[in-house]
Design a protein around this motif. Structure first.
Motif, PDB file in Angstrom:
ATOM      1  N   ASP A 191      -0.993   2.249  12.099  1.00  0.00           N
ATOM      2  CA  ASP A 191      -1.282   2.116  10.757  1.00  0.00           C
ATOM      3  C   ASP A 191      -2.078   0.766  10.689  1.00  0.00           C
ATOM      4  OD1 ASP A 191       0.768   0.438  11.330  1.00  0.00           O
ATOM      5  OD2 ASP A 191       1.690   0.838   9.155  1.00  0.00           O
ATOM      6  N   GLN A 192      -2.743   0.125  11.689  1.00  0.00           N
ATOM      7  CA  GLN A 192      -3.264  -1.214  11.691  1.00  0.00           C
ATOM      8  C   GLN A 192      -4.259  -1.640  10.953  1.00  0.00           C
ATOM      9  OE1 GLN A 192      -1.063  -3.965  13.224  1.00  0.00           O
ATOM     10  NE2 GLN A 192      -0.029  -2.061  12.766  1.00  0.00           N
ATOM     11  N   ASP A 193      -5.102  -0.515  10.564  1.00  0.00           N
ATOM     12  CA  ASP A 193      -6.524  -0.686   9.620  1.00  0.00           C
ATOM     13  C   ASP A 193      -6.030  -0.198   8.347  1.00  0.00           C
ATOM     14  OD1 ASP A 193      -8.838  -2.237   9.628  1.00  0.00           O
ATOM     15  OD2 ASP A 193      -9.660  -0.122   9.480  1.00  0.00           O
ATOM     16  N   ARG A 194      -5.360  -0.681   7.432  1.00  0.00           N
ATOM     17  CA  ARG A 194      -5.240  -0.296   6.146  1.00  0.00           C
ATOM     18  C   ARG A 194      -5.896  -0.807   5.187  1.00  0.00           C
ATOM     19  NH1 ARG A 194       1.294  -0.954   6.683  1.00  0.00           N
ATOM     20  NH2 ARG A 194       0.595  -3.174   5.867  1.00  0.00           N
ATOM     21  N   ALA A 195      -6.090   0.070   3.977  1.00  0.00           N
ATOM     22  CA  ALA A 195      -7.009  -0.457   2.825  1.00  0.00           C
ATOM     23  C   ALA A 195      -6.414  -1.890   2.418  1.00  0.00           C
ATOM     24  CB  ALA A 195      -7.007   0.645   1.504  1.00  0.00           C
ATOM     25  N   HIS A 197      -2.792   6.922  -0.282  1.00  0.00           N
ATOM     26  CA  HIS A 197      -2.523   6.549   1.138  1.00  0.00           C
ATOM     27  C   HIS A 197      -1.374   7.022   1.655  1.00  0.00           C
ATOM     28  CE1 HIS A 197      -1.974   3.799   4.361  1.00  0.00           C
ATOM     29  NE2 HIS A 197      -0.738   3.763   4.185  1.00  0.00           N
ATOM     30  N   THR A 198      -0.391   7.147   0.933  1.00  0.00           N
ATOM     31  CA  THR A 198       0.739   7.856   1.848  1.00  0.00           C
ATOM     32  C   THR A 198       0.605   9.506   2.060  1.00  0.00           C
ATOM     33  OG1 THR A 198       1.926   8.245  -0.361  1.00  0.00           O
ATOM     34  CG2 THR A 198       2.665   6.384   0.734  1.00  0.00           C
ATOM     35  N   ILE A 213       0.883  -1.270   0.055  1.00  0.00           N
ATOM     36  CA  ILE A 213      -0.054  -0.013   0.100  1.00  0.00           C
ATOM     37  C   ILE A 213       0.706   1.344  -0.002  1.00  0.00           C
ATOM     38  CG2 ILE A 213      -0.243   0.186   2.611  1.00  0.00           C
ATOM     39  CD1 ILE A 213      -3.269   1.070   1.887  1.00  0.00           C
ATOM     40  N   GLN A 254      -1.964   9.466   4.894  1.00  0.00           N
ATOM     41  CA  GLN A 254      -1.177   9.061   6.329  1.00  0.00           C
ATOM     42  C   GLN A 254      -0.148   9.765   6.813  1.00  0.00           C
ATOM     43  OE1 GLN A 254      -0.991   4.869   8.147  1.00  0.00           O
ATOM     44  NE2 GLN A 254       1.040   5.283   6.935  1.00  0.00           N
ATOM     45  N   HIS A 261     -12.266   9.295   5.007  1.00  0.00           N
ATOM     46  CA  HIS A 261     -10.951   8.630   4.535  1.00  0.00           C
ATOM     47  C   HIS A 261     -11.210   8.274   3.060  1.00  0.00           C
ATOM     48  CE1 HIS A 261      -8.246   4.986   4.176  1.00  0.00           C
ATOM     49  NE2 HIS A 261      -7.790   5.322   5.442  1.00  0.00           N
ATOM     50  N   SER A 271       6.226   1.343   9.480  1.00  0.00           N
ATOM     51  CA  SER A 271       7.158   1.068   8.392  1.00  0.00           C
ATOM     52  C   SER A 271       8.437   1.296   8.401  1.00  0.00           C
ATOM     53  CB  SER A 271       6.487   1.743   7.374  1.00  0.00           C
ATOM     54  OG  SER A 271       5.148   1.632   7.109  1.00  0.00           O
ATOM     55  N   ARG A 283      -9.778  10.421  10.051  1.00  0.00           N
ATOM     56  CA  ARG A 283      -9.310   9.099  10.378  1.00  0.00           C
ATOM     57  C   ARG A 283     -10.530   7.950   9.694  1.00  0.00           C
ATOM     58  NH1 ARG A 283      -8.485   5.025   9.414  1.00  0.00           N
ATOM     59  NH2 ARG A 283      -7.320   3.323  10.764  1.00  0.00           N
TER      60      ARG A 283
END
Length: 357
Positions: free
Chosen positions: A352-356, A38-39, A32, A42, A215, A90, A211
């Protein structure tokens, strides 16, 4: 071979192409971090980010990125005050450059942006760095599970499931409803209910909008519970149902007055019952333990049933537990409070535990 001195710095937009090349080497093309939507969300658009640019630390050598650390600034409700903290995510050094202490250097630089640093689902290497910096491992998050379709779960785990299917509750009065914008009385609600949690993310309107509600990649169901037209709690659900094997409802955040624990959880079960095979909730602390167990959830951190953690696609190669460790950078350390894991309330949506994907 190292041709010149490594350069440690914060990443900027000018590093975009170098980052793409690094991510390809470190994680492959499908990770991701290759998704700029995303980046940017976040590491740049986070409302708690005060950096003029991206909250990324990189190390360059010979004009190429050789190591990388993401950090997510977050404001904590911390006892009777607020404190700025960072989530470390990461952390990666290319193989040829390991053993030089680059991870420690990157973490030390990012620690300048918060009073505390924290990790969810950290590697053994990250844990070692934290311990060397006087950090503390507080063990694994709880993972509470409610079985919504016992036959489907039993077929998936291929053995006799000893846990019962949760009942479909009849809700007489209070009901949750999905909302797209926060209620006008949200600030008053949060300022009162946050006292329930000694240490947790300061859930400001701006934070919740970033959040969940706005999103760019995930369709979160933000559910509001009212009684007598007064906000009493909210829950955030993510449905992961893009596969035929198992359909999951993930309760990724939950805040309510203690008197409404059972009510909101029954509403959540009813909301998810016909949509998913199970419902899970990762959290630290014991804030909802009594209500969860009364309603029929069980703590799978203790039970150990092989229900996957990662979906889209289902992946059993990822570890099932989410650990938590922290480092408080100040001299006036409140170790007796901080080292009690039941004083912290974090959920799967933190870090970042719930990512797409």
């Amino acid at each position: 071979m190292i041709k010149r001195k490594d350069m440690l710095k914060l990443a900027s937009k000018n590093d975009h192409e170098k980052l793409k090349e690094f991510y390809k080497k470190a994680y492959g093309m499908t990770h991701i971090l290759n998704d700029s939507t995303h980046t940017e969300w976040q590491f740049q658009k986070n409302p708690f980010n005060t950096i003029d640019g991206f909250s990324l630390v990189i190390v360059e050598n010979d004009d190429q990125i050789i190591a990388h650390l993401g950090f997510i600034p977050v404001e904590l409700k911390f006892l009777d005050s607020t404190k700025v903290a960072v989530w470390h995510v990461s952390l990666y050094t290319l193989e040829d450059f390991r053993g030089k202490g680059l991870g420690t250097k990157m973490i030390k630089l990012s620690n300048c942006y918060g009073d505390l640093s924290m990790v969810l689902s950290g590697s053994d290497g990250t844990k070692k760095i934290y311990e060397n910096l006087d950090g503390k491992d507080l063990g694994n998050m709880n993972r509470y599970i409610a079985i919504l379709n016992k036959k489907r779960i039993s077929d998936f785990v291929t053995n006799n499931l000893e846990k019962n299917e949760i009942e479909n509750f009849s809700i007489k009065k209070e009901q949750i409803r999905r909302i797209r914008t926060l209620d006008e009385d949200y600030d008053n609600f949060w300022n009162a209910v946050k006292e329930r949690f000694p240490i947790t993310v300061n859930r400001t309107k701006e934070y919740l909008e970033w959040r969940y509600l706005h999103h760019p990649l995930i369709d979160y169901h933000f559910l509001s519970l009212k009684d007598e037209n007064k906000l009493k709690g909210f829950a955030v659900i993510r449905f992961e149902d893009n596969n035929n094997e198992l359909k999951a409802a993930r309760l990724v955040d939950l805040i309510c007055y203690e008197d409404y624990d059972n009510i909101i959880l029954k509403n959540i079960v009813k909301y998810c019952k016909d949509k998913s095979d199970f419902l899970d909730f990762f959290c630290t602390g014991m804030f909802y333990k009594k209500a969860l167990e009364e309603i029929g959830f069980f703590n799978n951190t203790e039970a150990g049933i092989k229900i996957p953690v990662v979906f889209n696609p289902i992946d059993f190669s990822r570890r099932e537990d989410i650990n938590f460790f922290y480092n408080y950078h100040k001299e006036d350390k409140k170790n007796n409070i901080l080292n009690n894991k039941n004083n912290w309330f974090f959920v799967k949506a933190d870090s970042d535990q719930d990512r797409a994907h």
